[in-house]
Design a protein around this motif. Sequence first.
Motif, short mmCIF file in Angstrom:
data_model
loop_
_atom_site.label_atom_id
_atom_site.label_comp_id
_atom_site.label_asym_id
_atom_site.label_seq_id
_atom_site.Cartn_x
_atom_site.Cartn_y
_atom_site.Cartn_z
N THR A 1 -22.53 4.85 -9.09
CA THR A 1 -22.97 6.17 -9.52
C THR A 1 -24.23 6.16 -10.35
O THR A 1 -24.79 7.21 -10.63
N LEU A 2 -24.72 4.98 -10.79
CA LEU A 2 -25.86 4.95 -11.70
C LEU A 2 -27.19 4.77 -10.98
O LEU A 2 -28.23 4.83 -11.60
N HIS B 1 -9.41 1.81 -22.32
CA HIS B 1 -9.30 2.82 -21.27
C HIS B 1 -7.89 2.93 -20.68
O HIS B 1 -7.57 3.93 -20.04
N ASP C 1 -20.06 7.43 -28.25
CA ASP C 1 -20.31 6.70 -27.02
C ASP C 1 -20.58 7.66 -25.86
O ASP C 1 -19.80 8.59 -25.62
N ASP D 1 -20.51 7.11 -22.61
CA ASP D 1 -19.52 7.01 -21.52
C ASP D 1 -18.27 7.80 -21.86
O ASP D 1 -17.70 8.49 -21.00
N LEU D 2 -17.85 7.70 -23.12
CA LEU D 2 -16.69 8.48 -23.56
C LEU D 2 -17.01 9.97 -23.47
O LEU D 2 -16.17 10.78 -23.03
N ASP E 1 -19.09 11.46 -21.41
CA ASP E 1 -19.06 11.84 -19.98
C ASP E 1 -17.63 12.02 -19.50
O ASP E 1 -17.32 12.97 -18.77
N SER E 2 -16.74 11.10 -19.89
CA SER E 2 -15.33 11.19 -19.49
C SER E 2 -14.68 12.46 -20.04
O SER E 2 -13.96 13.16 -19.33
N ASN F 1 -28.48 -5.00 -19.49
CA ASN F 1 -27.39 -4.00 -19.53
C ASN F 1 -27.36 -3.16 -20.80
O ASN F 1 -26.30 -2.77 -21.27
#
Length: 604
Positions: free
Chosen positions: A7-8, A345, A441, A443-444, A446-447, A577
């Motif tokens: 997805t990136l 997670h 974060d 990513d958190l 986005d979730s 990364n």
Amino acid sequence: MKNIALTLLICLTTIGFSQNFFKSEIKNDTIAKVGDKAITVRDFIERYELTVWRGKEKKTQVDKNKLEFLYSMIAEKLLAFKGLELGLDKDPEIQRAIQQTEKLLVLDALYKQEIKNKVSVSEREILEALPKYNTEVELHYIIAETKEKADSLWNLLKGGEDFDSLMVKLGQKNNSEKLRWGEIYEPIEKIVYDYLSVGEVYQPVQVDSLWYIIKLAGKSSKFGLSPDEIESAKSQVRKIIQERKEKQRFIEFVNEFGKGKILKVDAHLLKLLYREINNIVEKKKYVRKAENVSVYPLAVLRDDFLDIKSRLAGFLDQYFLKGDSFNRTLDYVIDQLSFKGFVLHSDRQSVSGVLNGLLKTIINEEFLAFEGYRRGLDKSPEVLKDMEMWRDAYLAYAVKKLVLDSLKFNRSISAEELLKSYRPTTGDIWEIKIQEILVNDIDLADSLLNLVKSGYDMGELARRFSKREIARENDGIIGYVLSNQLGEIGQIAGTLEIGEVYGPLYTEEGYSIFKLIDKRKPKDTLFVVNYDTFGVVLNKLIASLADEYGVSVKPEILKAVEVTYINTIVVRFLGFNNRILAVPLLERNVDWLRFIKKKNLPLP
């Protein structure tokens, strides 16, 4: 459920285009001078294009937007001058931010030297991959959590069980995607394009901790492409191959670079750190189970790490990591864990496992960063230029915080002075009520945004995840407050429709997701004046700095600068990364022009 698509990729290729565009195609004329510092056309475009700016989408006000943005950049530089004058670059919080950003940029420079610049893509490779890229495939897939379960399902299929019927029986009927070459996990991609015909099924394949059984349900190729479409496809194929070659070169370099390098971890400090993190995690699990809500994802937040620091205050200066070339204190390692983000997670993850993984990443980065500094990459022109932008942003933030803190404890500004200098701005200000979740974060964030959009209760998520304590106690609800009291959040919230959700938005405090619950016009102008105190003091300070250092702009050059009308926040993916925002966010700040003594600047 794990998605087999990558997805990136779009984000990565977009950043690559932007950076190339900025570096190679822009005439670098000076557009403004602030003291002895110049703002070039390239500086302006890079910042403008990668910043969310209210009204940017309105083509009729592009000249006004550009001028206001330029003055906001000037204000930031003036505040940075003041920050240096006050010695705020020595403030521990600002030093940590500057050092962390510089380290990431040095790592990126090392990545370019050792990885990116040592990889090339040939025309032959592109032409060989182009037919695959122009072929879209439809995949149906069954997921199993263990090899035993996957083998059992595979035996059913070999025995004549219909694949799609089995998907339905397993509750996985939605496991289907239409993808193209470059968007699929590589081992599965090779199977799909090289081994399967339409209708065929392939034996279980492991992807990370899960097992996949893949069926090629359909395939369609594009023909008769125009020359422009062919060139666009070739460009995308080149980027995909480049990325994959970089990944392979990265593995080779890290394996070669890591030979003989040892960094010892202090066992006692590790035990103390693990105990503190585990206690926080267990308490959060207990609370969530007591509230009968989902335990995961579970994050150890920045405030949690600050609490850990306070409890381990006597150990912070001791060396957690010890090597022949350098050492790192417990205080430093805790900061790195906070920067990286500590998230569980699922119950398949353990505190020790996540901590071990993060520490390995931190240790690898420290060796690589040490090598980058040894090579003098922190002195490279690109790193120095980027760091000037970030350092100015951090110093400006520090000055604003200093002004705000002084107002909390010092009421030395008279109401008469405020009213005399105040120009009503209520037409641009709303009283707003929002519901917010603030986390560290992305990513958190986005979730959580996906959960909100899927109908999950935002109040419950705010109670569990938001780092803003006052909002957490009230289901994340803030308000009514004036929109100008909430900075960029307030500016954007004032433009939303009631019920609309926005985010993630990067702020100085973290990543914010918010929903507009209600908005109304302020009834009391003096109420607005009260909250504009900070703005008045700050703008007077900026104006005095403009008079002291001198400011000049070239409106004719600015007017000729071509910009887009798309509002976007772009994350810059760095080597090894890492990632940061492409540019620091910029607050709209033009009211200081009302207070300057030398009225020689064009007004927006």
